[in-house]
Design a protein around this motif. Structure first.
Motif, short mmCIF file in Angstrom:
data_model
loop_
_atom_site.label_atom_id
_atom_site.label_comp_id
_atom_site.label_asym_id
_atom_site.label_seq_id
_atom_site.Cartn_x
_atom_site.Cartn_y
_atom_site.Cartn_z
N GLU A 1 -8.65 115.07 -15.58
CA GLU A 1 -9.50 114.15 -14.83
C GLU A 1 -10.40 113.32 -15.74
O GLU A 1 -10.87 112.25 -15.35
CB GLU A 1 -10.35 114.92 -13.82
N GLN B 1 1.39 114.55 -7.09
CA GLN B 1 0.54 113.50 -6.52
C GLN B 1 0.00 112.62 -7.64
O GLN B 1 -0.05 113.03 -8.80
CB GLN B 1 -0.62 114.11 -5.74
N PRO C 1 -3.33 111.10 -8.84
CA PRO C 1 -4.76 111.30 -8.55
C PRO C 1 -5.47 109.99 -8.23
O PRO C 1 -5.17 108.96 -8.82
CB PRO C 1 -5.29 111.93 -9.84
N PRO C 2 -6.42 110.02 -7.30
CA PRO C 2 -7.14 108.79 -6.91
C PRO C 2 -7.80 108.08 -8.08
O PRO C 2 -7.83 106.85 -8.12
CB PRO C 2 -8.18 109.31 -5.91
N TRP C 3 -8.33 108.84 -9.04
CA TRP C 3 -8.98 108.19 -10.19
C TRP C 3 -8.00 107.36 -11.00
O TRP C 3 -8.37 106.33 -11.58
CB TRP C 3 -9.68 109.22 -11.08
N LEU D 1 -5.45 105.64 -9.81
CA LEU D 1 -5.19 104.39 -9.10
C LEU D 1 -6.42 103.49 -9.05
O LEU D 1 -6.34 102.36 -8.56
CB LEU D 1 -4.72 104.70 -7.68
N ALA D 2 -7.56 103.99 -9.56
CA ALA D 2 -8.78 103.19 -9.57
C ALA D 2 -9.19 102.75 -10.97
O ALA D 2 -10.23 102.11 -11.13
CB ALA D 2 -9.92 103.99 -8.93
N HIS E 1 7.75 103.51 -4.03
CA HIS E 1 6.61 103.96 -3.24
C HIS E 1 6.91 103.72 -1.77
O HIS E 1 7.85 103.00 -1.41
CB HIS E 1 5.33 103.23 -3.66
N THR F 1 -0.61 101.85 3.07
CA THR F 1 -1.60 102.91 2.88
C THR F 1 -2.51 102.52 1.71
O THR F 1 -2.21 101.59 0.95
CB THR F 1 -0.92 104.25 2.56
N VAL F 2 -3.58 103.27 1.54
CA VAL F 2 -4.49 103.00 0.43
C VAL F 2 -3.75 103.18 -0.90
O VAL F 2 -3.90 102.37 -1.83
CB VAL F 2 -5.72 103.94 0.49
N GLU F 3 -2.92 104.22 -1.00
CA GLU F 3 -2.18 104.45 -2.24
C GLU F 3 -1.19 103.33 -2.51
O GLU F 3 -1.10 102.84 -3.65
CB GLU F 3 -1.44 105.79 -2.17
N ALA G 1 -3.02 100.26 -3.68
CA ALA G 1 -3.52 100.43 -5.05
C ALA G 1 -2.38 100.26 -6.06
O ALA G 1 -2.55 99.58 -7.09
CB ALA G 1 -4.17 101.79 -5.20
#
Length: 438
Positions: free
Chosen positions: A144, A164, A166-168, A170-171, A369, A374-376, A379
């Motif tokens: 992380e 998966q 991780p959200p971080w 994709l940001a 994808h 979706t948000v993912e 992104a």
């Protein structure tokens, strides 16, 4: 290649780059005689399993290639090399990456095709990191701490064990080129696309092809000119290699080429080859007129890292820039609608001609994808939008002043800025970009 005999004879004094590929099992101590000048050391293709603890004596060393050797861990001595910024240990047997092995100036790390299941959190404390190549390992998660790497622009994590994204990840504000095919996180989307395209893709028997000259060769395969004899049609045949590349699996690349379908800015796929005598995977594709089409740019250099290299005198007419930008935006929007991210949206993967017609190629870093909004999904698509923003900026730096008035340039610069803004989800979609450019 420089020879070991020359090195031992003291004939290489003052050189900045040394290449040794001669079955080495031990690090030649004579290399330290070059400490006052050596900047790039290439030891790829030997049988080395360790490096000397005093490697830091090579005080000017910036780049180290040790791919295709026998290392089982990343040597800790690398961490004491003050100027070392690029490290390549592809295709070894590395299973352990100690935190101490990461030098402070690390910018570009290649650990493709090893046995790594875990990375140290220390990696996220390398703020200069721009390029991270990890395809073909055993990673089930990423540290992380990488969320702190605000300069990280390119990540290759294909063919690992990630369930998966991780959200971080994709940001990340600078991330532009992401490849993650061949992980469980991608499998469901890939199977959905495969089911849709397999029945629609013709099989072409190997016996119907007469192979001609080699047109090109890359990490994933060889492209040859051929004649499709039943139709008397000149075509191109890409024969895929089976090994892991820095982007991922060549077979994933082939599937993405097929799934991409037809578009004016893609090289068309005619069919999948069957009956190859060695069961080699291959595609039959439209033949591009290389007399009129050429690559927009060359691949990044050691110095440019994540940026393409253009000819020093490269200049493009305003209408050519606009046509190329429209074409790339159009084909990227097409791919995203089909649940595909290209992953390597670069000038060196774009063929263009004098009229501004362009073709996007090389799907080696492509990933699948979900097509649902979706948000993912947004992104993942907006990450690729930043790559387009970089490309647009490179074109605008080289556009001829005539034909592009101040207002037009201002609007294009505004679009580039929107595409490259650090807030990933605030970037426009390719559909929006296509509309704006039209």
């Amino acid at each position: 290649m420089d020879t070991l005999a020359q090195l031992k004879a003291g004939q290489l004094a003052g050189i900045k780059r040394l290449d040794l590929c001669c079955g080495l099992t031990e690090f030649p101590r004579e290399i330290f005689r070059l400490a006052d000048s050596l900047e790039i050391l290439n030891l790829t293709g030997n049988a080395l399993s360790s490096l000397p603890d005093d490697l830091h004596r090579l005080s000017h060393l910036r780049v180290l290639f040790c791919s295709e050797n026998a290392f089982t861990e990343l040597p800790e001595c690398l961490g004491r090399c003050a100027q070392l910024s690029m490290i390549a240990f592809k295709a070894n047997r590395i299973s352990h990456v100690p935190a101490a092995a990461l030098p402070p100036q690390l910018r570009w790390l290649i650990l493709t095709d090893n046995r790594i299941s875990q990375l140290p959190s220390e990696l996220g404390r390398r703020g200069l990191l721009q390029k991270l190549m990890l395809a073909g390992n055993q990673l089930a998660h990423l540290p992380e701490s990488l969320a702190n790497c605000k300069n990280l622009e390119l990540i290759r994590i294909a063919s690992n064990r990630l369930t998966q994204l991780p959200p971080w990840l994709l940001a990340l504000p600078s991330l532009s080129w992401l490849a993650y095919a061949g992980n469980p996180v991608e499998t469901a989307a890939e199977l959905t696309v495969e089911a849709a395209v397999d029945d629609a893709t013709p099989n072409i028997p190997w016996s119907e092809l007469e192979l001609g000259t080699v047109l090109g060769e890359g990490a994933s395969g060889i492209i040859r000119k051929a004649l499709w004899t039943p139709r008397a049609l000149p075509v191109a045949v890409k024969l895929y290699k089976g090994t892991i590349t820095s982007d991922g699996s060549p077979l994933h690349e082939m599937q993405a080429c097929i799934a991409a379908g037809r578009h004016p800015n893609l090289i068309g796929v005619r069919g999948r080859v069957v009956g190859h005598p060695d069961d080699q995977a291959a595609l039959v594709m439209d033949l591009v007129d290389l007399a009129s089409y050429r690559n927009l740019a060359s691949v990044p250099s050691l110095a440019s890292c994540t940026r393409d290299v253009y000819e020093p005198d490269a200049r493009f007419g305003a209408e050519v820039v606009l046509r190329v930008a429209r074409g790339v935006a159009s084909v990227a929007a097409h791919l995203h609608r089909h649940g595909i991210t290209h992953g390597d949206l670069y000038g060196h993967n774009i063929l263009w001609n004098a009229a501004g017609d362009c073709l996007l190629g090389d799907f080696g870093a492509a990933s699948f994808h979900a097509t649902a909004d979706t948000v993912e999904t947004r992104a993942l698509q907006r990450i690729e939008v930043r790559a387009f923003g970089v490309l647009l900026g490179e074109l605008l730096e080289r556009v001829e002043a005539a034909g592009l008035d101040d207002r037009a340039r201002e609007r294009l610069e505004e679009l580039r800025a929107r595409c490259c803004q650090p807030e990933v989800l605030a970037r426009p979609s390719f559909s929006e970009i296509e509309t704006l450019l039209n």
